[in-house]
Design a protein around this motif. Structure first.
Motif, PDB file in Angstrom:
ATOM      1  N   GLU A 143       0.830  -1.206   0.000  1.00 50.10           N
ATOM      2  CA  GLU A 143       0.000   0.000   0.000  1.00 50.10           C
ATOM      3  C   GLU A 143       0.863   1.255   0.000  1.00 50.10           C
ATOM      4  O   GLU A 143       0.531   2.252  -0.664  1.00 50.10           O
ATOM      5  CB  GLU A 143      -0.914  -0.009   1.223  1.00 50.10           C
ATOM      6  CG  GLU A 143      -2.042  -1.016   1.124  1.00 50.10           C
ATOM      7  CD  GLU A 143      -2.855  -1.104   2.403  1.00 50.10           C
ATOM      8  OE1 GLU A 143      -2.456  -0.464   3.405  1.00 50.10           O
ATOM      9  OE2 GLU A 143      -3.872  -1.820   2.402  1.00 50.10           O
ATOM     10  N   GLY A 146       1.762   2.475  -3.239  1.00 45.31           N
ATOM     11  CA  GLY A 146       0.667   2.944  -4.083  1.00 45.31           C
ATOM     12  C   GLY A 146      -0.067   1.843  -4.811  1.00 45.31           C
ATOM     13  O   GLY A 146      -0.829   2.116  -5.747  1.00 45.31           O
ATOM     14  N   ARG A 148      -2.807  -1.272  -5.187  1.00 48.55           N
ATOM     15  CA  ARG A 148      -4.092  -1.732  -4.666  1.00 48.55           C
ATOM     16  C   ARG A 148      -3.928  -3.180  -4.233  1.00 48.55           C
ATOM     17  O   ARG A 148      -3.643  -4.050  -5.061  1.00 48.55           O
ATOM     18  CB  ARG A 148      -5.174  -1.612  -5.729  1.00 48.55           C
ATOM     19  CG  ARG A 148      -5.448  -0.181  -6.183  1.00 48.55           C
ATOM     20  CD  ARG A 148      -6.320  -0.143  -7.419  1.00 48.55           C
ATOM     21  NE  ARG A 148      -5.663  -0.811  -8.543  1.00 48.55           N
ATOM     22  CZ  ARG A 148      -6.190  -0.961  -9.757  1.00 48.55           C
ATOM     23  NH1 ARG A 148      -7.406  -0.482 -10.005  1.00 48.55           N
ATOM     24  NH2 ARG A 148      -5.536  -1.580 -10.719  1.00 48.55           N
ATOM     25  N   ALA A 319       9.210   2.452   0.145  1.00 48.12           N
ATOM     26  CA  ALA A 319       7.906   1.896   0.496  1.00 48.12           C
ATOM     27  C   ALA A 319       8.033   0.839   1.587  1.00 48.12           C
ATOM     28  O   ALA A 319       7.109   0.667   2.406  1.00 48.12           O
ATOM     29  CB  ALA A 319       7.229   1.303  -0.735  1.00 48.12           C
TER      30      ALA A 319
END
Length: 483
Positions: A143, A146, A148, A319
């Motif tokens: 997530e 970015g 889904r 991330a």
């Protein structure tokens, strides 16, 4: 009909007689999906309680037959069985199916076969302990990139609901149990991880070798990475035995300095030497140990496994850091409840076997240990030997507490032990009070039972809730009414 599960296809299910073994989170979506495909569906379920009757009431208006209190006889005309996790391969229903040449799919197998051509890839996780935490960490990292995604599978979210739903996903973080993997021969994940292997559920699998083999199914057909635990060579053995796609790599995770094609820890930094341009000479910083919540060794290992799977999917380093920082562990997993009188109280009710309890005990220096419950055939000598020097005292609860007590008598003779011979609703409060009496400032009272909970509680969640309530009563000075 042949017993080869591959001989039947989901496109051929219209008009077929299909039996679903079990209700619950997996069985209800399976029955609905099969009925939607035009199959004639019968659900059999051994239990006949209010929850099962409510689920039956949902399914019967759809034309699905539900037989409660019935799980042994093979319904007449059955051409396929779809089973929920937990039904043993030796169940009379399955023995009858084998004799009749009826194939058996798990709910995960059905979901895999029903996914569309544009279905998102699966990043799959299994292991004796740490699965749910790792999958939730992985979803948080994805997530943060970015993407889904959703944490699904054995985590309590049906894969069938996801596969048949309208929500578009880029990738799924999938927790798979050994039960689910046993009945999912067609599964082929983008990348998979086996976190660890320790004796568990041997009554279901029959042997440690069979249990390990079912865990190893997660690597079959992997496309990019097979993630294994450097500290647990049995997981690497499963990688070697797997039939993977050309170019798929073995990626190790370690709490030490990583070698090439590994992720690990260098001076409190999580680093990647697997998905870098020159893994012989380069390492990429991913996050700090302090970004992992909680930063216990076994949880750092979970974070590294999640990071490896995310990196295999092309997630950027930032991330990983952001996802780990955003992650919040589920309740009852090394959960700090409160500090009372300079003593920390930690709820690890999810430590339902010796391997999980060993990891939890290894995270603290001085411990008053609350342990016991249903041993599920486990032995405790190795666990006690490993933890003995850390133990300030032990409070034993539950049906099989004597097994732990005997191991303590053999290997930790100087450790004071309270044998709590009660199973009433006030038993946990009594255990916490006894632990508080044994603890000193700076100690940790750790409930890591190393046993299942069903002798005294509905599940490990209820056991953890009882512990937390008792700790809060202790902090407030409240004494329960039964005292």
């Amino acid at each position: 009909m042949t017993s080869d599960a591959a001989a039947l296809d989901v496109s051929d299910l219209a008009g077929r007689q299909v039996t679903v073994a079990g209700l619950g989170v997996s069985g209800v979506p399976a029955a609905r999906a099969l009925r939607g495909l035009g199959a004639s569906v019968t659900v059999v379920n051994g239990s006949d309680g209010e929850p099962q009757r409510a689920q039956a009431a949902e399914l019967e208006p759809l034309g699905i037959t539900v037989r409660l209190g019935d799980g042994e006889a093979l319904p007449e005309g059955t051409e396929l069985i779809v089973t929920t996790p937990g039904w043993k391969p030796t169940s009379p229903l399955f023995l009858a199916a084998a004799e009749a040449g009826v194939p058996i799919w798990g709910d995960v197998e059905l979901a895999w076969r029903l996914r569309g051509a544009d279905a998102p890839p699966w990043l799959a996780v299994t292991g004796t302990n740490g699965k749910t935490t790792t999958v939730r960490m992985l979803a948080a990292i994805l997530e943060a990139a970015g993407l889904r995604t959703a944490a699904v599978g054995n985590i309590g979210v049906s894969l069938l609901d996801i596969v048949l739903g309208d929500e578009p996903y880029d990738v799924l973080a999938v927790e798979l149990s050994s039960y689910q993997l046993h009945w999912a021969p067609s599964l082929r994940a983008h990348s998979g991880a086996v976190l660890n292997l320790a004796p568990d559920h041997l009554d279901w699998h029959g042997s440690m070798a069979a249990y390990a083999a079912d865990k190893g199914r997660i690597y079959e057909g992997n496309q990019v990475a097979c993630v294994y635990n450097v500290a647990d060579p049995a997981t690497e053995d499963l990688v070697r035995a797997a039939d993977v796609e050309e170019g798929c790599r073995a990626i190790g995770f370690t709490l030490g300095t990583p070698g090439p094609s590994q992720v690990g820890v260098v001076e409190d930094i999580l680093v990647d030497r697997a998905f870098v341009a020159d893994r012989e000479k380069q390492a990429q910083e991913l996050a700090e140990v302090s970004d992992v919540n909680p930063p216990a060794p076994h949880n750092i290992a979970n974070a590294l496994a999640a990071a490896a799977l995310a990196r295999a999917f092309g997630v950027p380093p930032r991330a990983v850091r952001d996802g780990l920082r955003a992650f919040r562990p589920d309740p009852h997993r090394v959960e700090h409840v409160a500090d009372v009188g300079g003593v920390a109280y930690v709820d690890d009710s999810k430590a339902t076997n010796t391997h999980a309890a060993e990891a939890s005990l290894g995270a603290y220096e001085h411990i008053v240990w609350i342990a016991g419950g249903l041993a599920k055939g486990a032995t405790f000598d190795e666990l006690v030997l490993t933890a003995a020097k850390r133990l300030r005292g032990v409070v034993l609860i539950g049906a099989d507490r004597a097994l732990i007590g005997e191991a303590l008598a053999r290997h930790a003779t100087d450790v004071p032990v309270v044998d709590l011979d009660r199973t009433d609703t006030g038993a946990m409060a009594a255990a916490v009070r006894e632990a508080a009496r044994l603890a000193r400032p700076g100690d940790t009272v750790l409930m890591a039972p190393a046993c299942a909970s069903m002798d005294m509680f509905t599940n490990y969640n209820k056991r953890g809730d009882a512990f937390a309530a008792a700790v809060h009563d202790l902090a407030s000075g409240r004494v329960p009414d039964d005292q």
